[in-house]
Design a protein around this motif. Structure first.
Motif, PDB file in Angstrom:
ATOM      1  N   UNK A 101     -20.186  14.321  42.501  1.00 48.52           N
ATOM      2  CA  UNK A 101     -19.326  13.600  41.994  1.00 48.52           C
ATOM      3  C   UNK A 101     -18.392  14.502  41.193  1.00 48.52           C
ATOM      4  N   UNK A 102     -17.998  14.330  39.722  1.00 44.32           N
ATOM      5  CA  UNK A 102     -17.139  14.725  38.530  1.00 44.32           C
ATOM      6  C   UNK A 102     -17.951  15.367  37.291  1.00 44.32           C
ATOM      7  N   UNK A 103     -17.024  15.864  36.599  1.00 44.14           N
ATOM      8  CA  UNK A 103     -17.188  16.171  35.279  1.00 44.14           C
ATOM      9  C   UNK A 103     -16.160  15.940  34.772  1.00 44.14           C
ATOM     10  N   UNK A 104     -16.636  15.058  33.357  1.00 41.61           N
ATOM     11  CA  UNK A 104     -15.108  14.392  33.250  1.00 41.61           C
ATOM     12  C   UNK A 104     -15.348  15.098  31.529  1.00 41.61           C
ATOM     13  N   UNK A 105     -14.313  15.380  30.721  1.00 35.63           N
ATOM     14  CA  UNK A 105     -14.588  15.936  29.196  1.00 35.63           C
ATOM     15  C   UNK A 105     -13.859  15.076  28.205  1.00 35.63           C
ATOM     16  N   UNK A 106     -14.312  14.334  27.132  1.00 32.20           N
ATOM     17  CA  UNK A 106     -13.825  13.635  26.841  1.00 32.20           C
ATOM     18  C   UNK A 106     -14.929  13.856  25.269  1.00 32.20           C
ATOM     19  N   UNK A 107     -13.773  13.275  23.817  1.00 35.16           N
ATOM     20  CA  UNK A 107     -14.488  13.734  22.482  1.00 35.16           C
ATOM     21  C   UNK A 107     -16.132  14.764  22.651  1.00 35.16           C
ATOM     22  N   UNK A 108     -15.069  15.606  22.965  1.00 31.74           N
ATOM     23  CA  UNK A 108     -15.918  16.856  22.338  1.00 31.74           C
ATOM     24  C   UNK A 108     -16.960  17.250  23.287  1.00 31.74           C
ATOM     25  N   UNK A 109     -17.134  16.548  24.615  1.00 30.49           N
ATOM     26  CA  UNK A 109     -17.899  16.636  25.206  1.00 30.49           C
ATOM     27  C   UNK A 109     -17.914  16.369  27.074  1.00 30.49           C
ATOM     28  N   UNK A 110     -18.714  17.126  27.519  1.00 27.63           N
ATOM     29  CA  UNK A 110     -18.815  17.500  28.995  1.00 27.63           C
ATOM     30  C   UNK A 110     -19.242  16.117  29.916  1.00 27.63           C
ATOM     31  N   UNK A 111     -19.062  15.034  30.782  1.00 31.87           N
ATOM     32  CA  UNK A 111     -20.224  13.699  31.094  1.00 31.87           C
ATOM     33  C   UNK A 111     -19.892  13.927  32.550  1.00 31.87           C
ATOM     34  N   UNK A 112     -20.441  13.925  33.318  1.00 30.23           N
ATOM     35  CA  UNK A 112     -21.242  13.860  34.680  1.00 30.23           C
ATOM     36  C   UNK A 112     -20.952  12.409  35.051  1.00 30.23           C
ATOM     37  N   UNK A 113     -20.290  12.185  36.090  1.00 30.29           N
ATOM     38  CA  UNK A 113     -19.906  10.509  36.333  1.00 30.29           C
ATOM     39  C   UNK A 113     -19.902  10.864  38.329  1.00 30.29           C
ATOM     40  N   UNK A 114     -21.004   9.958  39.105  1.00 34.30           N
ATOM     41  CA  UNK A 114     -21.122  10.399  39.882  1.00 34.30           C
ATOM     42  C   UNK A 114     -21.224   8.093  40.897  1.00 34.30           C
ATOM     43  N   UNK A 115     -21.403   8.064  41.651  1.00 36.55           N
ATOM     44  CA  UNK A 115     -21.365   6.852  42.352  1.00 36.55           C
ATOM     45  C   UNK A 115     -20.552   5.947  42.297  1.00 36.55           C
ATOM     46  N   UNK A 116     -21.115   4.469  41.609  1.00 38.96           N
ATOM     47  CA  UNK A 116     -20.265   3.959  41.581  1.00 38.96           C
ATOM     48  C   UNK A 116     -19.166   3.491  40.150  1.00 38.96           C
ATOM     49  N   UNK A 117     -19.458   4.786  38.928  1.00 36.59           N
ATOM     50  CA  UNK A 117     -19.055   5.038  37.778  1.00 36.59           C
ATOM     51  C   UNK A 117     -17.234   5.749  38.752  1.00 36.59           C
ATOM     52  N   UNK A 118     -17.772   5.610  40.023  1.00 35.42           N
ATOM     53  CA  UNK A 118     -16.160   6.883  40.288  1.00 35.42           C
ATOM     54  C   UNK A 118     -15.509   5.418  40.992  1.00 35.42           C
ATOM     55  N   UNK A 119     -16.395   4.154  41.163  1.00 34.96           N
ATOM     56  CA  UNK A 119     -15.472   3.058  41.789  1.00 34.96           C
ATOM     57  C   UNK A 119     -15.079   2.107  40.722  1.00 34.96           C
ATOM     58  N   UNK A 120     -13.583   1.101  40.693  1.00 35.19           N
ATOM     59  CA  UNK A 120     -13.251   0.458  40.401  1.00 35.19           C
ATOM     60  C   UNK A 120     -13.601  -0.670  39.743  1.00 35.19           C
ATOM     61  N   UNK A 121     -14.073  -1.002  38.606  1.00 35.79           N
ATOM     62  CA  UNK A 121     -15.398  -2.746  39.485  1.00 35.79           C
ATOM     63  C   UNK A 121     -14.420  -3.768  39.550  1.00 35.79           C
TER      64      UNK A 121
END
Length: 442
Positions: free
Chosen positions: A312-332
């Motif tokens: 998956x991927x770590x993203x940075x936004x709003x003063x936080x780090x977020x873990x995204x994987x699976x369907x979160x990485x695909x365009x709906x």
């Protein structure tokens, strides 16, 4: 029963004592020497002890022709011992390491088979632990890797236990000879192109000729490092507690951490805390790839840094780090007309959508952002949607999949954002339940 046999049975029973209340003890049975001895020991203990239900599971990888006859051998052994056997066929995915791919497929089958309050027993022994330590040392592993195979860990909805880690290969061979056991000799175990086989057949004989206690010493070192890793885990829990804070986007259901408490730590403690957090989410990066964390942490201004990892991927936004994987990485994919707004709408690759309260007059459509959207707000007039999302601090990775409710060309609502999610006077709101599975959690 001879003294060596009785001693081995006693030690095994002692190692299994904390798990006597499990509903099932399931042996990972390959038909080889080690698992054959473990299964035989348990089957005979069950005759005199009140033990959980005993069964076995054989995973067929289908990697070599000789293996096609092995399930029948395993069935014969289990039948003679009165132990039920489950045979599972798996597909080994091609990759750079056949050993790793086969292991991943095998443990995937074990996860599926292990239910709540069940125990999977594997037959790795002290010599295996020493080989693991040396193998990982040569790959440049840190404390976590050099602590070797854990004696027990969570597996699926149950647990995995290695009850023979204090037993040598020689002791297992002696037991098998005494009881005249038969087992499978896997031809691939002699193939020196596999790293573990090379260590076992080429390196360890030389080491033990010079240092007869090498395997025992190395297994003891692994135990020391396991204790050290336990202390590092305790430190990680302390450091993560201050970063694991609530935020206004908890409803996304995504693992996230507040960045500021992590940045205040030393670089080593940052890596330790993140390693502990990421271990449940992905394979950890090696030392050369931790520069991705530095880039993510130190990005400034309007940058939207991403650290890509194995699962998956770590993203940075709003003063936080977020873990995204699976369907979160695909365009709906696009949605379009909502034919019956009184019912829940399943959004392909993007969760579910409902309207609470009085359904607004239609026809209604669901769209995603394309840019340039404008929304008419009471007392504020027409406002650019991008600016509204900026005001709310909506993370960038959410914006492209945030459901928008339209009537013809008019943007009526933005799901889940208070003040933008409906019409207070008319008494309705647009509620989005994001993805609840396939987020890469393990």
């Amino acid at each position: 029963m001879s003294l060596p046999t009785r001693d081995l049975s006693t030690r095994l029973l002692l190692n299994l004592a904390p798990w006597r209340n499990a509903t099932t003890w399931r042996v990972a049975f390959s038909g080889g020497l080690d698992s054959t001895v473990l299964l035989h020991l348990l089957a005979h203990l069950a005759k005199t002890q009140s033990l959980p239900a005993l069964s076995a599971i054989y995973v067929h990888h289908g990697l070599q022709a000789a293996a096609d006859a092995w399930p029948q051998h395993c069935q014969s052994v289990c039948g003679a011992l009165g132990v039920p056997l489950q045979v599972v066929h798996v597909q080994v995915q091609p990759g750079a390491s056949l050993e790793r791919a086969a292991r991943d497929a095998r443990y995937g089958a074990f996860v599926e088979a292990t239910q709540a309050n069940e125990l999977l027993l594997t037959a790795q022994h002290r010599d295996d632990q020493a080989e693991t330590l040396l193998f990982r040392l040569l790959r440049g592993a840190g404390v976590r890797g050099l602590s070797g195979m854990p004696r027990e860990r969570v597996l699926g909805r149950g647990h995995l236990l290695r009850p023979l880690l204090d037993v040598t290969r020689a002791e297992l061979e002696a037991y098998a000879a005494e009881h005249r056991l038969s087992w499978i000799e896997d031809p691939s175990n002699q193939d020196r192109q596999f790293s573990r086989n090379y260590l076992r057949h080429q390196v360890f004989p030389v080491l033990t000729e010079r240092w007869p206690q090498a395997t025992a010493t190395m297994a003891r070192t692994a135990a020391h490092l396991s204790e050290a890793q336990g202390l590092l885990d305790e430190l990680a829990h302390i450091d993560l507690a201050s970063a694991n804070t609530a935020n206004e986007f908890d409803w996304l259901g995504l693992p996230s951490l507040e960045l500021a408490p992590l940045v205040r730590l030393s670089a080593a403690r940052q890596r330790n805390a993140l390693s502990h957090w990421l271990a449940a989410l992905t394979r950890l990066p090696d030392s050369d790839h931790w520069s991705g964390w530095d880039d993510l942490r130190d990005a400034t201004g309007d940058a939207r840094p991403v650290w890509r990892l194995a699962e998956g991927e770590l993203h940075r936004a709003g003063g936080r780090i977020w873990w995204l994987s699976g369907r979160w990485l695909r365009v709906p994919p696009p949605v379009g007309l909502w034919t019956d707004p009184s019912t829940t709408l399943v959004l392909p690759e993007n969760g579910e959508l409902t309207i609470t309260g009085q359904i607004p007059a239609g026809p209604l459509q669901i769209r995603y952002r394309e840019g340039g959207e404008v929304m008419n707000l009471p007392e504020r007039g027409h406002r650019d949607l991008k600016r509204l999302l900026n005001e709310r601090g909506v993370p960038g990775f959410v914006r492209g999949r945030l459901p928008l409710l339209y009537r013809d060309a008019q943007l009526l609502a933005v799901a889940n954002l208070r003040g933008l999610d409906g019409n207070e006077q008319e008494g309705w709101h647009l509620q989005w339940d994001p993805l609840s599975e396939d987020q890469g959690l393990s």
